[in-house]
Design a protein around this motif. Structure first.
Motif, mmCIF file in Angstrom:
data_model
loop_
_atom_site.group_PDB
_atom_site.id
_atom_site.type_symbol
_atom_site.label_atom_id
_atom_site.label_comp_id
_atom_site.label_asym_id
_atom_site.label_seq_id
_atom_site.Cartn_x
_atom_site.Cartn_y
_atom_site.Cartn_z
ATOM 1 N N HIS A 193 0.772 -1.243 -0.047
ATOM 2 C CA HIS A 193 0.043 -0.033 -0.021
ATOM 3 C C HIS A 193 0.751 1.358 0.060
ATOM 4 C CE1 HIS A 193 -3.527 -2.357 1.986
ATOM 5 N NE2 HIS A 193 -3.329 -2.632 0.510
ATOM 6 N N ALA A 194 1.929 1.286 -0.487
ATOM 7 C CA ALA A 194 2.829 2.390 -0.753
ATOM 8 C C ALA A 194 3.025 3.030 -2.077
ATOM 9 C CB ALA A 194 4.279 1.815 -0.327
ATOM 10 N N LEU A 195 2.340 2.351 -2.812
ATOM 11 C CA LEU A 195 1.978 2.945 -4.279
ATOM 12 C C LEU A 195 3.126 2.548 -5.405
ATOM 13 C CD1 LEU A 195 0.062 4.766 -6.305
ATOM 14 C CD2 LEU A 195 1.532 6.613 -5.375
ATOM 15 N N THR A 196 4.387 2.757 -4.949
ATOM 16 C CA THR A 196 5.340 2.694 -5.723
ATOM 17 C C THR A 196 6.070 1.423 -5.891
ATOM 18 O OG1 THR A 196 7.278 3.403 -4.286
ATOM 19 C CG2 THR A 196 6.228 5.138 -5.689
ATOM 20 N N ASP A 197 5.970 0.269 -4.997
ATOM 21 C CA ASP A 197 6.237 -0.831 -5.047
ATOM 22 C C ASP A 197 5.477 -2.074 -4.643
ATOM 23 O OD1 ASP A 197 5.936 -0.625 -2.330
ATOM 24 O OD2 ASP A 197 7.923 -1.203 -1.775
ATOM 25 N N ASP A 198 4.309 -1.579 -5.210
ATOM 26 C CA ASP A 198 2.839 -2.497 -4.808
ATOM 27 C C ASP A 198 2.262 -3.169 -6.318
ATOM 28 O OD1 ASP A 198 1.251 -3.776 -3.075
ATOM 29 O OD2 ASP A 198 -0.069 -2.036 -2.794
ATOM 30 N N TRP A 199 3.019 -3.810 -7.067
ATOM 31 C CA TRP A 199 2.520 -4.071 -8.486
ATOM 32 C C TRP A 199 1.655 -5.053 -8.516
ATOM 33 C CZ3 TRP A 199 3.196 -0.183 -11.570
ATOM 34 C CH2 TRP A 199 4.176 0.619 -11.220
ATOM 35 N N TYR A 200 1.577 -6.092 -7.767
ATOM 36 C CA TYR A 200 0.631 -7.238 -7.668
ATOM 37 C C TYR A 200 -0.660 -6.574 -7.120
ATOM 38 C CZ TYR A 200 -2.322 -11.081 -6.557
ATOM 39 O OH TYR A 200 -3.294 -12.044 -6.185
ATOM 40 N N THR A 201 -0.669 -5.744 -6.272
ATOM 41 C CA THR A 201 -1.975 -5.058 -5.849
ATOM 42 C C THR A 201 -2.567 -4.266 -6.875
ATOM 43 O OG1 THR A 201 -0.854 -5.307 -3.671
ATOM 44 C CG2 THR A 201 -2.900 -3.685 -4.093
ATOM 45 N N HIS A 202 -1.521 -3.472 -7.510
ATOM 46 C CA HIS A 202 -2.012 -2.643 -8.914
ATOM 47 C C HIS A 202 -2.654 -3.297 -9.779
ATOM 48 C CE1 HIS A 202 -0.655 1.033 -7.179
ATOM 49 N NE2 HIS A 202 0.745 0.795 -7.153
ATOM 50 N N SER A 203 -1.856 -4.593 -10.197
ATOM 51 C CA SER A 203 -2.663 -5.282 -11.208
ATOM 52 C C SER A 203 -4.140 -5.700 -10.799
ATOM 53 C CB SER A 203 -1.645 -6.637 -11.477
ATOM 54 O OG SER A 203 -1.690 -7.405 -10.540
ATOM 55 N N LEU A 204 -4.264 -6.216 -9.770
ATOM 56 C CA LEU A 204 -5.627 -6.524 -9.234
ATOM 57 C C LEU A 204 -6.557 -5.401 -9.168
ATOM 58 C CD1 LEU A 204 -4.987 -9.295 -6.467
ATOM 59 C CD2 LEU A 204 -5.358 -9.637 -8.824
ATOM 60 N N PHE A 205 -5.997 -4.391 -8.497
ATOM 61 C CA PHE A 205 -6.938 -3.227 -8.418
ATOM 62 C C PHE A 205 -7.167 -2.638 -9.593
ATOM 63 C CE2 PHE A 205 -5.876 -2.514 -3.533
ATOM 64 C CZ PHE A 205 -6.400 -3.689 -3.441
#
Length: 311
Positions: free
Chosen positions: A127-139
């Motif tokens: 949840h730090a925006l810059t290193d959260d790429w799996y979360t970004h891919s889902l969301f």
């Protein structure tokens, strides 16, 4: 940026500070009184390790992490629409199919690709925006699917008609998800791991569609209270966790016990969020943009059937 950026900045500088204060006290960090802590927080000074979540740069957004995420997803979608328009590509929002199997299969397939190819590289959710790429891919995938659903009028009557079928599917997916989690181990056969992942994402997709289907069925009407709730929901989201932490921090000194304290925190959070929004935020119009209160819908405006689901 006005709708999401202003509440994010105001929230980080004002709303979430009590959370950092109580967390620092719980971690044994000498904080002084709250005013001194807030002043030091506003200077963005370095804090001791583990003073509070996200303290490395001297500030935190805590539960407001959702706002920068959806803000950048929105900007990305705006850019994508501009590119498609520049190349005269038919707008992606014109998908007209009402076949729910296509929607479910498409959503689950995209999410499974994220799970197979992105999760192994970025397994931690920060949840730090810059290193959260799996979360970004889902969301971001869910964000785009939500955009497509809202703009595809044909699918909504189908969601309404098949809501009980979707509920049954969601229940089966949940049972399969829990069963596979109990059976599958790290060195299990590929087919077992594949089935586990299938149920994981089918469970997520099906329950979201269930919520949308029943919401469209029961709430797609011009209720007076629905307009009020639409106006209040962002404000409550910004306020609620800070209210929870303050209540929990104050009540913990009385040692009421888990059940009593939990009930008091729950009831107190609802009452205080309602009171703060209704008696403080709404009358003070300068607080509207920083606490997410939208411009009120005029009573004469009538939403067409294909647009009401945006509520």
């Amino acid at each position: 940026m006005r709708r999401l950026g202003l509440p994010l900045v105001f929230g980080m500088l004002v709303i979430v500070v009590p959370q950092a204060y109580f967390e620092a006290k719980a971690n044994g960090i000498e904080t002084g009184n709250y005013v001194a802590f807030w002043w030091a927080y506003l200077t963005l000074q370095p804090w001791p390790d583990n003073a509070f979540s996200g303290s490395d740069p001297g500030y935190t957004w805590n539960h407001l992490w959702y706002l920068p995420y959806i803000m950048f997803y929105t900007l990305a979608l705006v850019a994508l629409r501009a590119v498609l328009k520049a190349f005269s590509v038919k707008p992606v929002g014109s998908i007209a199919t009402s076949n729910l199997l296509y929607w479910i299969a498409g959503m689950v397939t995209v999410l499974m690709l994220c799970g197979y190819f992105i999760f192994p590289l970025f397994p931690n959710r920060t949840h730090a925006l810059t290193d959260d790429w799996y979360t970004h891919s889902l969301f971001f995938s869910f964000f785009v699917f939500g955009y497509l659903l809202i703009r595809s009028a044909a699918v909504w009557p189908s969601l309404k008609a098949k809501r009980w079928w979707l509920l049954a599917l969601a229940m089966v997916a949940f049972v399969g998800f829990k069963t596979m989690n109990a059976l599958v181990e790290e060195d299990s056969h590929f087919l077992l791991s594949f089935t586990q992942m299938l149920f994981i994402y089918l469970n997520r997709v099906s329950w979201i569609l269930v919520i949308l289907a029943f919401g469209y069925t029961w709430l797609n009407k011009p209720f007076g209270w629905l307009r009020y709730c639409n106006q209040a929901v962002f404000s409550w989201y910004i306020l609620h966790q800070t209210v929870i932490v303050i209540l929990g921090g104050m009540l913990s000194a009385y040692q009421f016990g888990g059940l009593t304290e939990s009930a008091l925190v729950l009831i107190g959070t609802v009452v205080l969020c309602l009171a703060i929004h209704h008696f403080l935020v709404l009358p003070l119009r300068f607080l509207h943009p920083v606490l997410g209160v939208p411009h009120p819908v005029k009573p004469t405006e009538v939403l067409p059937e294909t647009s009401r689901q945006t509520c």
